[in-house]
Design a protein around this motif. Sequence first.
Motif, PDB file in Angstrom:
ATOM      1  N   THR A  98       0.836  -1.373   0.111  1.00  0.00           N
ATOM      2  CA  THR A  98      -0.055  -0.027   0.014  1.00  0.00           C
ATOM      3  C   THR A  98       0.844   1.207   0.090  1.00  0.00           C
ATOM      4  N   ILE A  99       2.038   1.155   0.679  1.00  0.00           N
ATOM      5  CA  ILE A  99       2.757   2.351   0.829  1.00  0.00           C
ATOM      6  C   ILE A  99       3.671   2.707  -0.568  1.00  0.00           C
ATOM      7  N   GLU A 100       3.797   1.420  -1.117  1.00  0.00           N
ATOM      8  CA  GLU A 100       4.333   1.534  -2.693  1.00  0.00           C
ATOM      9  C   GLU A 100       3.156   2.221  -3.349  1.00  0.00           C
ATOM     10  N   LEU A 101       2.044   1.500  -3.360  1.00  0.00           N
ATOM     11  CA  LEU A 101       1.074   2.037  -4.482  1.00  0.00           C
ATOM     12  C   LEU A 101       0.643   3.535  -4.258  1.00  0.00           C
ATOM     13  N   ALA A 102       0.668   3.947  -2.897  1.00  0.00           N
ATOM     14  CA  ALA A 102       0.607   5.251  -2.633  1.00  0.00           C
ATOM     15  C   ALA A 102       1.566   6.264  -3.206  1.00  0.00           C
ATOM     16  N   GLY A 103       2.799   6.007  -3.069  1.00  0.00           N
ATOM     17  CA  GLY A 103       3.859   6.659  -3.691  1.00  0.00           C
ATOM     18  C   GLY A 103       3.632   6.719  -5.174  1.00  0.00           C
ATOM     19  N   SER A 104       3.183   5.614  -5.768  1.00  0.00           N
ATOM     20  CA  SER A 104       3.032   5.734  -7.195  1.00  0.00           C
ATOM     21  C   SER A 104       1.896   6.516  -7.648  1.00  0.00           C
ATOM     22  N   LEU A 105       0.852   6.373  -7.041  1.00  0.00           N
ATOM     23  CA  LEU A 105      -0.486   7.280  -7.258  1.00  0.00           C
ATOM     24  C   LEU A 105      -0.163   8.835  -6.630  1.00  0.00           C
ATOM     25  N   GLY A 106       0.661   9.050  -6.137  1.00  0.00           N
ATOM     26  CA  GLY A 106       0.778  10.443  -5.412  1.00  0.00           C
ATOM     27  C   GLY A 106      -0.152  10.771  -4.426  1.00  0.00           C
ATOM     28  N   TRP A 145       6.792  -4.031  22.669  1.00  0.00           N
ATOM     29  CA  TRP A 145       7.600  -2.887  22.303  1.00  0.00           C
ATOM     30  C   TRP A 145       8.988  -3.474  21.359  1.00  0.00           C
ATOM     31  N   SER A 146       9.447  -4.553  21.910  1.00  0.00           N
ATOM     32  CA  SER A 146      10.551  -4.898  21.248  1.00  0.00           C
ATOM     33  C   SER A 146      10.206  -5.556  19.924  1.00  0.00           C
ATOM     34  N   VAL A 147       9.221  -5.979  19.660  1.00  0.00           N
ATOM     35  CA  VAL A 147       8.595  -6.477  18.242  1.00  0.00           C
ATOM     36  C   VAL A 147       8.415  -5.129  17.421  1.00  0.00           C
ATOM     37  N   ALA A 148       7.625  -4.451  18.152  1.00  0.00           N
ATOM     38  CA  ALA A 148       6.903  -3.275  17.394  1.00  0.00           C
ATOM     39  C   ALA A 148       8.013  -2.259  16.697  1.00  0.00           C
ATOM     40  N   VAL A 149       9.108  -1.792  17.596  1.00  0.00           N
ATOM     41  CA  VAL A 149       9.872  -0.753  17.245  1.00  0.00           C
ATOM     42  C   VAL A 149      10.610  -1.130  16.076  1.00  0.00           C
ATOM     43  N   PRO A 150      11.589  -2.312  15.802  1.00  0.00           N
ATOM     44  CA  PRO A 150      12.291  -2.477  14.542  1.00  0.00           C
ATOM     45  C   PRO A 150      11.303  -2.325  13.381  1.00  0.00           C
ATOM     46  N   PHE A 151      10.144  -3.066  13.601  1.00  0.00           N
ATOM     47  CA  PHE A 151       9.314  -3.006  12.420  1.00  0.00           C
ATOM     48  C   PHE A 151       8.832  -1.677  11.792  1.00  0.00           C
ATOM     49  N   TRP A 152       8.417  -0.960  12.718  1.00  0.00           N
ATOM     50  CA  TRP A 152       7.942   0.398  12.407  1.00  0.00           C
ATOM     51  C   TRP A 152       9.025   1.428  11.992  1.00  0.00           C
ATOM     52  N   LYS A 153      10.428   1.112  12.548  1.00  0.00           N
ATOM     53  CA  LYS A 153      11.360   1.862  11.967  1.00  0.00           C
ATOM     54  C   LYS A 153      11.416   1.645  10.400  1.00  0.00           C
ATOM     55  N   GLU A 154      11.336   0.316  10.076  1.00  0.00           N
ATOM     56  CA  GLU A 154      11.723  -0.002   8.736  1.00  0.00           C
ATOM     57  C   GLU A 154      10.440   0.321   8.010  1.00  0.00           C
ATOM     58  N   ILE A 155       9.144   0.371   8.253  1.00  0.00           N
ATOM     59  CA  ILE A 155       8.087   1.045   7.791  1.00  0.00           C
ATOM     60  C   ILE A 155       8.089   2.392   7.481  1.00  0.00           C
ATOM     61  N   ASP A 156       8.842   3.152   8.569  1.00  0.00           N
ATOM     62  CA  ASP A 156       8.745   4.515   8.384  1.00  0.00           C
ATOM     63  C   ASP A 156       9.683   4.831   7.592  1.00  0.00           C
ATOM     64  N   ALA A 157      10.994   4.247   7.148  1.00  0.00           N
ATOM     65  CA  ALA A 157      12.016   4.640   6.463  1.00  0.00           C
ATOM     66  C   ALA A 157      11.315   4.194   4.999  1.00  0.00           C
ATOM     67  N   LEU A 158      10.385   3.149   4.803  1.00  0.00           N
ATOM     68  CA  LEU A 158       9.832   2.939   3.376  1.00  0.00           C
ATOM     69  C   LEU A 158       8.729   3.996   3.025  1.00  0.00           C
ATOM     70  N   ALA A 159       7.952   4.443   4.054  1.00  0.00           N
ATOM     71  CA  ALA A 159       7.117   5.713   3.781  1.00  0.00           C
ATOM     72  C   ALA A 159       7.803   6.861   3.327  1.00  0.00           C
ATOM     73  N   ARG A 160       8.906   7.165   4.173  1.00  0.00           N
ATOM     74  CA  ARG A 160       9.720   8.458   3.876  1.00  0.00           C
ATOM     75  C   ARG A 160      10.296   8.489   2.498  1.00  0.00           C
ATOM     76  N   GLU A 161      10.731   6.970   2.099  1.00  0.00           N
ATOM     77  CA  GLU A 161      11.360   7.047   0.514  1.00  0.00           C
ATOM     78  C   GLU A 161      10.413   7.102  -0.163  1.00  0.00           C
ATOM     79  N   ARG A 162       9.123   6.716   0.026  1.00  0.00           N
ATOM     80  CA  ARG A 162       7.947   7.040  -0.971  1.00  0.00           C
ATOM     81  C   ARG A 162       7.251   8.097  -1.034  1.00  0.00           C
ATOM     82  N   ASP A 163       7.757   9.087   0.088  1.00  0.00           N
ATOM     83  CA  ASP A 163       6.731  10.447   0.350  1.00  0.00           C
ATOM     84  C   ASP A 163       5.358  10.297   0.547  1.00  0.00           C
ATOM     85  N   VAL A 164       5.248   9.229   1.763  1.00  0.00           N
ATOM     86  CA  VAL A 164       3.913   8.885   2.072  1.00  0.00           C
ATOM     87  C   VAL A 164       4.012   9.205   3.747  1.00  0.00           C
TER      88      VAL A 164
END
Length: 334
Positions: A98-106, A145-164
């Motif tokens: 979805t993040i990739e699609l949002a970036g592609s659609l603007g 939180w030990s499960v959540a933090v690394p996952f959401w750091k990765e997702i945040d980076a993907l969102a930043r890369e896609r400008d989402v």
Amino acid sequence: MAFTYGAYTACLQDRSLSEALDVLAGASLKGAELNTGGFIPSPHAHVDALLASEKERGELRALFADKGMELTGLTVSGNPLSPLPTEGLPHAHDLRRTIELAGSLGVRDVVAMSGTPGTDPGARYPAWIVNPWNGIDLEILEHQWSVAVPFWKEIDALARERDVQLAFEMHPRNLVFSPLTFEQFLDRVEPTNIGVNLDPSHLFWQQMEPIDCIERLGAHITHVHAKDTAVLPGAAVRGVLDTAFDPVPEDPAQRTPTGIGHYCSTWPEDPAWRFVALGEGHDVDYWTRFLTALAAVSPDLSVNIEHEDAAFGKVEGLERGARTLLAAAEAAGV
């Protein structure tokens, strides 16, 4: 800058996207938010085809343009941290796509949930810690939180890369379900591209005041769901964290789906609360103050009705909600 008023089309999934947009336009709404995975189907956004083809993406943009509508968000609400094999990995996959699609659609906004891990590395089911006054519950939360933090750091980076911009629903049964738990998320993850989808219905349910939450969260609010909740007389003896529900009906015809393969338990006859059409729990004056508070902290937002009131038909409920929302917008001047 100004608010864009629209609706989340999940309640119209029995119609084509073209027909759903006509319903929204007929209610004088200008924006639409489409589901792209997670708990519920995505009949209005064929993600595989849209990711694979610029032609498909162009046709989607053209449809919105022809209808005079704006695509104001994609929603992928699920539990990407769940230990269940039918939830965690598939929902995380849906989120990334979805993040990739949002970036592609603007499209700027992607609505998601923070998720709920299990209690420990060997847990089979997700577990929501409601009130950790017992010390062992804090140990469970630290594991989660030990499960959540690394996952959401990765997702945040993907969102930043896609400008989402991701926007969390502060929904019970998730790690982030209140302004304070979102602040814990901020401290631990330090995101650049994850904020809040301000859905007042989940806050009313927990006996919070959404307007106070708006003032606390401020510019972290990046998206809004216009949805209402009525707290009912049953709350006097049940409380709003009531667990006295009956099982999912055995007869498939009597089941209420809450997602793909998920069904609602049988509600009590005198429930403590329920989601209602916008205006059925709080009047136009309240929603005027709600929109005024939002405009003071974030003057450029998409505000989308989410209709989940079984007392009204899908179109009827949307239209009732739109009348309330647009009357409040006019009164607030936003």
